[in-house]
Design a protein around this motif. Structure first.
Motif, short mmCIF file in Angstrom:
data_model
loop_
_atom_site.label_atom_id
_atom_site.label_comp_id
_atom_site.label_asym_id
_atom_site.label_seq_id
_atom_site.Cartn_x
_atom_site.Cartn_y
_atom_site.Cartn_z
N ARG A 5 -44.52 9.39 47.95
CA ARG A 5 -44.65 8.06 47.42
C ARG A 5 -45.91 7.66 48.28
NH1 ARG A 5 -39.24 8.97 48.29
NH2 ARG A 5 -38.11 8.34 46.52
N ALA A 74 -49.06 -1.27 43.29
CA ALA A 74 -48.83 -0.05 42.74
C ALA A 74 -48.07 0.75 43.47
CB ALA A 74 -50.26 0.47 42.36
N ILE A 76 -46.44 4.48 43.55
CA ILE A 76 -46.63 6.22 42.95
C ILE A 76 -45.43 6.76 43.46
CG2 ILE A 76 -48.17 8.02 42.64
CD1 ILE A 76 -50.66 6.40 43.10
N ASN A 79 -45.35 11.96 40.14
CA ASN A 79 -46.35 11.97 39.11
C ASN A 79 -46.07 10.70 38.23
OD1 ASN A 79 -44.20 12.45 37.53
ND2 ASN A 79 -45.25 14.39 36.71
N GLN A 80 -45.19 9.47 38.79
CA GLN A 80 -45.16 8.33 38.10
C GLN A 80 -45.67 7.37 38.82
OE1 GLN A 80 -40.87 7.95 37.57
NE2 GLN A 80 -41.00 8.97 35.33
N LEU A 81 -46.60 6.24 37.93
CA LEU A 81 -47.15 5.09 38.35
C LEU A 81 -46.36 3.70 37.90
CD1 LEU A 81 -49.70 3.71 39.79
CD2 LEU A 81 -50.82 3.76 37.36
N HIS A 82 -45.95 3.08 38.87
CA HIS A 82 -45.14 1.64 38.75
C HIS A 82 -46.05 0.65 39.06
CE1 HIS A 82 -41.33 4.08 38.06
NE2 HIS A 82 -41.87 4.87 38.88
#
Length: 111
Positions: A5, A74, A76, A79-82
């Motif tokens: 993360r 942001a 991470i 492999n996901q970006l929030h």
């Protein structure tokens, strides 16, 4: 839990730096401690923005502070970006030289 993360945030104070500094100091802690951080990072961001706001409002009332802040964060997760934002702050992602729309900025005429 073995999941990488990363967290990034920028805050822009309005009417002083108190709210921006407070948010920079507390938001990531609230995100990291939120019970949904593993299963639902987006919910953890949303709730943590709200909690941090409530915490600052309590402090501001007690200490008679009059500042506010906008902010973008942001998170991470693997492999996901929030992305979460507050006020008129904006974030831009550039992928292979092209801008990718991640958000619609807050504007006075927008509901």
């Amino acid at each position: 839990d073995g999941v990488d993360r990363a967290y990034f945030a920028v805050f822009d104070g309005h009417g002083g730096v108190d709210a921006a500094n407070y948010s920079a100091t507390h938001l990531h802690v609230n995100v990291g401690l939120h019970e949904e951080i593993v299963k639902n990072p987006a919910e953890a961001l949303k709730c943590s923005f709200q909690k941090t706001d409530e915490m600052f409002l309590f402090k501001a009332k007690r200490e008679k502070l009059r500042s506010g802040t906008t902010g973008v964060s942001a998170l991470i997760v693997g492999n996901q970006l929030h992305i979460a934002w507050l006020g008129d702050s904006q974030v831009m992602l550039v992928q292979q030289g092209k801008a990718v729309t991640l958000m619609e900025p807050h504007k006075p005429e927008r509901e």
